[in-house]
Design an enzyme around this catalytic site. Sequence first.
Site, mmCIF file in Angstrom:
data_model
loop_
_atom_site.group_PDB
_atom_site.id
_atom_site.type_symbol
_atom_site.label_atom_id
_atom_site.label_comp_id
_atom_site.label_asym_id
_atom_site.label_seq_id
_atom_site.Cartn_x
_atom_site.Cartn_y
_atom_site.Cartn_z
ATOM 1 N N ASN A 236 -36.068 57.604 -7.255
ATOM 2 C CA ASN A 236 -34.642 57.936 -7.257
ATOM 3 C C ASN A 236 -34.024 57.845 -8.646
ATOM 4 O O ASN A 236 -34.436 57.047 -9.479
ATOM 5 C CB ASN A 236 -33.857 57.105 -6.243
ATOM 6 C CG ASN A 236 -34.342 55.685 -6.143
ATOM 7 O OD1 ASN A 236 -35.484 55.391 -6.476
ATOM 8 N ND2 ASN A 236 -33.476 54.806 -5.726
ATOM 9 N N LEU B 124 -30.040 71.610 -10.984
ATOM 10 C CA LEU B 124 -28.649 71.156 -11.065
ATOM 11 C C LEU B 124 -27.704 72.310 -10.745
ATOM 12 O O LEU B 124 -26.702 72.147 -10.045
ATOM 13 C CB LEU B 124 -28.330 70.611 -12.465
ATOM 14 C CG LEU B 124 -29.032 69.325 -12.888
ATOM 15 C CD1 LEU B 124 -28.605 68.942 -14.302
ATOM 16 C CD2 LEU B 124 -28.706 68.183 -11.943
ATOM 17 N N CYS C 265 -27.417 64.374 -3.077
ATOM 18 C CA CYS C 265 -27.597 65.209 -4.263
ATOM 19 C C CYS C 265 -26.328 65.795 -4.867
ATOM 20 O O CYS C 265 -26.150 65.743 -6.088
ATOM 21 C CB CYS C 265 -28.552 66.354 -3.938
ATOM 22 S SG CYS C 265 -30.239 65.794 -3.774
ATOM 23 N N PHE C 266 -25.461 66.386 -4.036
ATOM 24 C CA PHE C 266 -24.405 67.214 -4.607
ATOM 25 C C PHE C 266 -23.538 66.447 -5.607
ATOM 26 O O PHE C 266 -23.373 66.863 -6.753
ATOM 27 C CB PHE C 266 -23.535 67.821 -3.503
ATOM 28 C CG PHE C 266 -24.176 68.980 -2.782
ATOM 29 C CD1 PHE C 266 -25.395 69.494 -3.183
ATOM 30 C CD2 PHE C 266 -23.545 69.574 -1.700
ATOM 31 C CE1 PHE C 266 -25.979 70.565 -2.525
ATOM 32 C CE2 PHE C 266 -24.121 70.650 -1.035
ATOM 33 C CZ PHE C 266 -25.333 71.137 -1.450
ATOM 34 N N PHE D 39 -24.431 62.343 7.028
ATOM 35 C CA PHE D 39 -23.713 63.285 6.151
ATOM 36 C C PHE D 39 -23.820 64.720 6.649
ATOM 37 O O PHE D 39 -23.078 65.592 6.210
ATOM 38 C CB PHE D 39 -24.173 63.160 4.694
ATOM 39 C CG PHE D 39 -25.460 63.862 4.358
ATOM 40 C CD1 PHE D 39 -26.692 63.272 4.581
ATOM 41 C CD2 PHE D 39 -25.443 65.130 3.788
ATOM 42 C CE1 PHE D 39 -27.876 63.926 4.268
ATOM 43 C CE2 PHE D 39 -26.624 65.796 3.454
ATOM 44 C CZ PHE D 39 -27.840 65.191 3.707
HETATM 45 C C1 UDX Z 1 -34.877 61.062 -4.913
HETATM 46 C C2 UDX Z 1 -33.723 61.308 -5.879
HETATM 47 O O1 UDX Z 1 -32.597 60.607 -5.430
HETATM 48 C C3 UDX Z 1 -33.393 62.758 -6.020
HETATM 49 O O2 UDX Z 1 -32.544 62.971 -7.107
HETATM 50 C C4 UDX Z 1 -34.590 63.526 -6.305
HETATM 51 O O3 UDX Z 1 -34.312 64.881 -6.297
HETATM 52 C C5 UDX Z 1 -35.745 63.169 -5.420
HETATM 53 O O4 UDX Z 1 -35.950 61.779 -5.333
HETATM 54 P P1 UDX Z 1 -34.972 60.719 -2.330
HETATM 55 O O5 UDX Z 1 -36.403 60.978 -2.053
HETATM 56 O O6 UDX Z 1 -33.977 61.134 -1.292
HETATM 57 O O7 UDX Z 1 -34.484 61.462 -3.628
HETATM 58 O O8 UDX Z 1 -34.764 59.212 -2.762
HETATM 59 P P2 UDX Z 1 -35.202 57.898 -2.032
HETATM 60 O O9 UDX Z 1 -35.281 58.146 -0.556
HETATM 61 O O10 UDX Z 1 -34.351 56.807 -2.559
HETATM 62 O O11 UDX Z 1 -36.715 57.684 -2.517
HETATM 63 C C6 UDX Z 1 -37.126 57.232 -3.753
HETATM 64 C C7 UDX Z 1 -38.295 56.271 -3.545
HETATM 65 O O12 UDX Z 1 -38.829 55.920 -4.818
HETATM 66 C C8 UDX Z 1 -37.915 54.962 -2.851
HETATM 67 O O13 UDX Z 1 -38.693 54.780 -1.687
HETATM 68 C C9 UDX Z 1 -38.209 53.886 -3.900
HETATM 69 O O14 UDX Z 1 -38.677 52.674 -3.355
HETATM 70 C C10 UDX Z 1 -39.252 54.571 -4.760
HETATM 71 N N1 UDX Z 1 -39.357 54.025 -6.121
HETATM 72 C C11 UDX Z 1 -38.255 53.849 -6.877
HETATM 73 C C12 UDX Z 1 -40.616 53.692 -6.627
HETATM 74 O O15 UDX Z 1 -41.615 53.826 -5.930
HETATM 75 N N2 UDX Z 1 -40.701 53.208 -7.909
HETATM 76 C C13 UDX Z 1 -39.605 52.999 -8.684
HETATM 77 O O16 UDX Z 1 -39.735 52.546 -9.832
HETATM 78 C C14 UDX Z 1 -38.336 53.334 -8.157
HETATM 79 C C1 UDX Z 2 -28.836 69.847 -0.682
HETATM 80 C C2 UDX Z 2 -29.339 71.241 -1.051
HETATM 81 O O1 UDX Z 2 -29.005 72.159 0.001
HETATM 82 C C3 UDX Z 2 -30.839 71.204 -1.280
HETATM 83 O O2 UDX Z 2 -31.307 72.472 -1.692
HETATM 84 C C4 UDX Z 2 -31.143 70.169 -2.353
HETATM 85 O O3 UDX Z 2 -32.541 70.074 -2.537
HETATM 86 C C5 UDX Z 2 -30.570 68.828 -1.973
HETATM 87 O O4 UDX Z 2 -29.184 68.930 -1.705
HETATM 88 P P1 UDX Z 2 -28.820 68.370 1.521
HETATM 89 O O5 UDX Z 2 -27.926 67.456 0.743
HETATM 90 O O6 UDX Z 2 -29.975 67.792 2.250
HETATM 91 O O7 UDX Z 2 -29.425 69.486 0.553
HETATM 92 O O8 UDX Z 2 -27.940 69.140 2.623
HETATM 93 P P2 UDX Z 2 -27.037 70.457 2.659
HETATM 94 O O9 UDX Z 2 -27.437 71.222 3.862
HETATM 95 O O10 UDX Z 2 -27.015 71.182 1.389
HETATM 96 O O11 UDX Z 2 -25.583 69.860 2.959
HETATM 97 C C6 UDX Z 2 -24.877 69.070 2.014
HETATM 98 C C7 UDX Z 2 -23.504 68.734 2.553
HETATM 99 O O12 UDX Z 2 -22.671 69.879 2.592
HETATM 100 C C8 UDX Z 2 -23.499 68.184 3.975
HETATM 101 O O13 UDX Z 2 -22.594 67.116 4.067
HETATM 102 C C9 UDX Z 2 -23.051 69.355 4.803
HETATM 103 O O14 UDX Z 2 -22.468 68.978 6.011
HETATM 104 C C10 UDX Z 2 -22.062 70.004 3.864
HETATM 105 N N1 UDX Z 2 -21.813 71.433 4.127
HETATM 106 C C11 UDX Z 2 -22.842 72.322 4.016
HETATM 107 C C12 UDX Z 2 -20.535 71.872 4.425
HETATM 108 O O15 UDX Z 2 -19.593 71.075 4.508
HETATM 109 N N2 UDX Z 2 -20.316 73.215 4.629
HETATM 110 C C13 UDX Z 2 -21.329 74.134 4.531
HETATM 111 O O16 UDX Z 2 -21.055 75.332 4.707
HETATM 112 C C14 UDX Z 2 -22.620 73.680 4.214
#
Ligand code: UDX
Ligand code: UDX
Length: 458
Positions: free
Chosen positions: A90, A220, A275-276, A337
Amino acid sequence: MSNRTQILCIGAGYVGGPTMAVIADKCPHLDVTVVDINAGRIAAWNGDTLPIYEPGLDEVVRRARGRNLFFSTDIEGGIRKAEIIFVSVNTPTKTFGQGAGCAADLQYWELTARQILAHSTSHKIVVEKSTLPVRTAEAMERILNGNDKGVRFDVLSNPEFLAEGTAVKDLEQPDRVLIGSHETPEGVAARKALVDVYTTWVPRERVIESNLWSAELSKLTANAFLAQRISSINAISALCEKTEADVDEVAYAIGTDSRIGPRFLKASVGFGGSCFRKDILNLVYICRSYGLDAPADYWESVVNMNDWQQARFVQTMLASMFNTVAGKRIALFGFAFKADTGDTRESPGIAVARQLIEEHARVVITDPQALDNAKVDLKDVSREIVFEPDPYKAAAGAHAIAVITEWTLFKTLDYERIFRAMEKPASIFDGRNILDRQKLFEIGFNVFAIGKRPLKHF
Ligand code: UDX
Ligand code: UDX
């Protein structure tokens, strides 16, 4: 050592776990190991209840786990034998020092790079999977290739575009896979090795190759554009409520223009997700660091609009409930979310619940998957909140229901039964525009939806 290609992923989260599970499932000729510093998380990946809820993921993991998909805490052993290392740790928003609240906190990233360096004795391809500020690969390469061990590392950027709730489908049938590398012979060769992994199941024309910085910045930019569409339609939703235009009708009318397209035009209580917000603030920070204040302000307004929309939702509740919710029971329908995930990171539910508590409301939260996460998010105020898995019980005795998440379940409930058990006047605030407003109004509810004329009895 076997001569099968060894793939490692560091970080077994929402991104690393599902991505590696699908790669292993689709590529039986590769060995895929996922490691994480969090032993509990690894145990869960090896157990019956996976650490994340994602439709279809159980079957994928069941097919591949133990065959060519392994979850382990042995990070060092994993690094030693891997040829391709995905990094999916992360990268949260910095909470301290320079860039606090905006810049990406790269401490885990750098630690991981140093860990890779310490345990590598042979050439590795290191793949950035986490979303990172553009030009992070430069720092990564400086750490990795500044070594005196004679080991070479090629860094690739392969951002993940999966959305939670549809992760398995997004991975199995991606719109595109993006792989960035240096345009050097070594960079291009590393890129080809990763292209070969993906083209096992992804059509070749969907694999886009680019330079490293384009790939980093594209991730991004993709998130900023998606979020910008939601903030744009949410801005219009406020105007709809003033003018009796209907936001869904406006969205449909503009979305049929093929230049605009229909998706990501659903007005809501606001966007959430890991992410957003993080990625846009990161973009803002990068723009500012290059002295680009106008682009920074432009993208920042997307986040500001989202904060405003969440606050506006609570203001509508207050205004329509005689300007006070003190002592009133209010049921939040949903806390994730978005639907089909238990993830609550940056959920609008967090801001809504906190504002209602500040107003001394008695908040009850119901959600089919996210109650455990909700308890953690609200632990400092959890004594003032009831967490109730049954939506009927959550609504009983409430003055209002606020729909935060668009779970199908909430569309199929018996709202006559719910109405009977509520205090009167009973209000519904549909933050996702999923309910049948007219029907609810006929049952007796005062109905408030996003970007729509309210239906009020009194
Ligand atoms: C993360 C980032 O938040 C996002 O920006 C990116 O695009 C993909 O990786 P996500 O997989 O949703 O997204 O994060 P999270 O569920 O928090 O997983 C990260 C994992 O990395 C955790 O399980 C954490 O324990 C692990 N981690 C973190 C390590 O193994 N080593 C570290 O030093 C830090
Ligand atoms: C997003 C991107 O879609 C994905 O490509 C990237 O890798 C990570 O971030 P995610 O955050 O998992 O994915 O969900 P997404 O479906 O994009 O929704 C994000 C938020 O926007 C949610 O809270 C959703 O409810 C909201 N949303 C989405 C709206 O309020 N209106 C819409 O029309 C679409």
